[in-house]
Design a protein around this motif. Structure first.
Motif, short mmCIF file in Angstrom:
data_model
loop_
_atom_site.label_atom_id
_atom_site.label_comp_id
_atom_site.label_asym_id
_atom_site.label_seq_id
_atom_site.Cartn_x
_atom_site.Cartn_y
_atom_site.Cartn_z
N LEU A 1 3.66 10.08 -7.81
CA LEU A 1 4.52 10.40 -8.96
C LEU A 1 3.81 10.14 -10.30
O LEU A 1 4.42 10.22 -11.36
N GLY A 2 2.54 9.77 -10.23
CA GLY A 2 1.76 9.60 -11.46
C GLY A 2 1.70 8.20 -12.02
O GLY A 2 1.24 8.01 -13.15
N LEU A 3 2.17 7.20 -11.28
CA LEU A 3 2.13 5.81 -11.73
C LEU A 3 1.54 4.94 -10.62
O LEU A 3 1.71 5.24 -9.44
N SER A 4 0.90 3.85 -11.00
CA SER A 4 0.49 2.85 -10.02
C SER A 4 1.59 1.81 -9.92
O SER A 4 2.48 1.74 -10.78
N MET A 5 1.53 0.98 -8.91
CA MET A 5 2.51 -0.11 -8.77
C MET A 5 2.47 -1.03 -9.99
O MET A 5 3.52 -1.37 -10.53
N GLU B 1 13.03 8.52 -14.25
CA GLU B 1 12.66 9.58 -13.30
C GLU B 1 12.08 9.01 -12.01
O GLU B 1 12.35 9.51 -10.92
N THR B 2 11.28 7.95 -12.12
CA THR B 2 10.56 7.40 -10.98
C THR B 2 11.38 6.41 -10.16
O THR B 2 11.20 6.31 -8.95
N ARG C 1 -4.34 2.36 -20.82
CA ARG C 1 -4.11 3.64 -20.11
C ARG C 1 -2.69 4.14 -20.35
O ARG C 1 -2.46 5.33 -20.59
N MET C 2 -1.74 3.22 -20.27
CA MET C 2 -0.34 3.60 -20.44
C MET C 2 -0.06 4.02 -21.88
O MET C 2 0.75 4.92 -22.12
N GLU D 1 0.83 -1.21 0.00
CA GLU D 1 0.00 0.00 0.00
C GLU D 1 0.87 1.26 0.00
O GLU D 1 0.62 2.20 -0.74
N ARG D 2 1.91 1.25 0.82
CA ARG D 2 2.80 2.40 0.89
C ARG D 2 3.53 2.62 -0.43
O ARG D 2 3.62 3.74 -0.93
N ILE D 3 4.06 1.55 -1.01
CA ILE D 3 4.80 1.69 -2.27
C ILE D 3 3.87 2.17 -3.38
O ILE D 3 4.23 3.04 -4.17
N ASP D 4 2.67 1.62 -3.43
CA ASP D 4 1.70 2.06 -4.44
C ASP D 4 1.34 3.53 -4.23
O ASP D 4 1.28 4.31 -5.18
N ARG D 5 1.12 3.93 -2.99
CA ARG D 5 0.78 5.33 -2.68
C ARG D 5 1.93 6.26 -3.10
O ARG D 5 1.70 7.31 -3.71
N ASP D 6 3.17 5.87 -2.80
CA ASP D 6 4.33 6.67 -3.19
C ASP D 6 4.42 6.81 -4.71
O ASP D 6 4.70 7.90 -5.22
N LEU D 7 4.19 5.71 -5.43
CA LEU D 7 4.24 5.75 -6.89
C LEU D 7 3.10 6.59 -7.47
O LEU D 7 3.29 7.34 -8.42
N ARG D 8 1.92 6.46 -6.89
CA ARG D 8 0.76 7.24 -7.38
C ARG D 8 1.02 8.74 -7.22
O ARG D 8 0.57 9.54 -8.04
#
Length: 190
Positions: A36-40, A112-113, A79-80, A27-34
């Motif tokens: 930055l504009g990306l999902s896990m 970048e991410t 989407r991508m 959840e944390r990693i996905d939240r951090d990536l989101r």
């Protein structure tokens, strides 16, 4: 039917710690990536494509390597693709096949991410445990992955037990060896 082989108190504590800790970490990693504009899942797709020859994979292989259904992957790739991160094209050797290719913009987004993602992984897991515990964790999940991959592919050894593919070789289902690096070395020179 035999009796149930219940978990010991220690096994139960370890199992519950795994369930809670892994859910919180993902959840944390996905939240951090989101942020930055990306999902896990999108990030993992970018990574898998960046590791592939010509930054291209068949959609079926990509779905298996990120452990998604083909329909879920199709929606994510759409989407991508709309965002210019990937493109799809017909497979030249098999007109039924579809290839996903990482675009230059997608690679730039990954470059970048990736440092932010790696910092989150370090802070959320790697730097919390000893090297010995991390090595043990790697062995545990390599064994789990090998067992589940073997079950999915149905490969069996001479004794009839399910087995995974050889280290370093792709399994019949297109999933790369569990010991392969999860994040490529990224360079802006590429």
């Amino acid at each position: 039917m035999g009796s149930t082989n219940w978990l010991s108190a220690e096994q139960q504590r370890a199992w519950r710690a795994y369930l809670l800790g892994s859910a919180q970490l993902m959840e944390r990693i996905d939240r951090d990536l989101r942020a930055l504009g990306l999902s896990m899942p999108e990030y993992e797709i970018l990574v898998r494509l960046s590791e592939s020859p010509e930054r291209t994979l068949r959609m079926a292989e990509l779905a298996q390597s990120v452990h998604h259904s083909r329909s879920r992957l199709t929606h994510t790739i759409a989407r991508m693709e709309a965002a210019g991160l990937v493109e799809r094209e017909a497979c030249p050797s098999d007109r039924r096949g579809v290839l996903a290719r990482l675009t230059d913009a997608g690679y730039a987004r990954l470059v970048e991410t990736a440092p932010h993602h790696v910092a989150g992984v370090r802070d959320g897991l790697i730097d919390l445990v000893s090297e010995e515990d991390l090595a043990a964790l790697g062995r545990v999940f390599a064994a789990v992955s090998a067992r589940n991959t073997a079950a999915l592919t149905g490969r069996r050894d001479r004794a009839g037990d399910l087995v995974a593919g050889c280290p370093g070789e792709e399994n019949d289902n297109g999933v790369a060896d569990a010991n392969a690096p999860a994040t490529p070395e990224l360079s802006t020179a590429d």
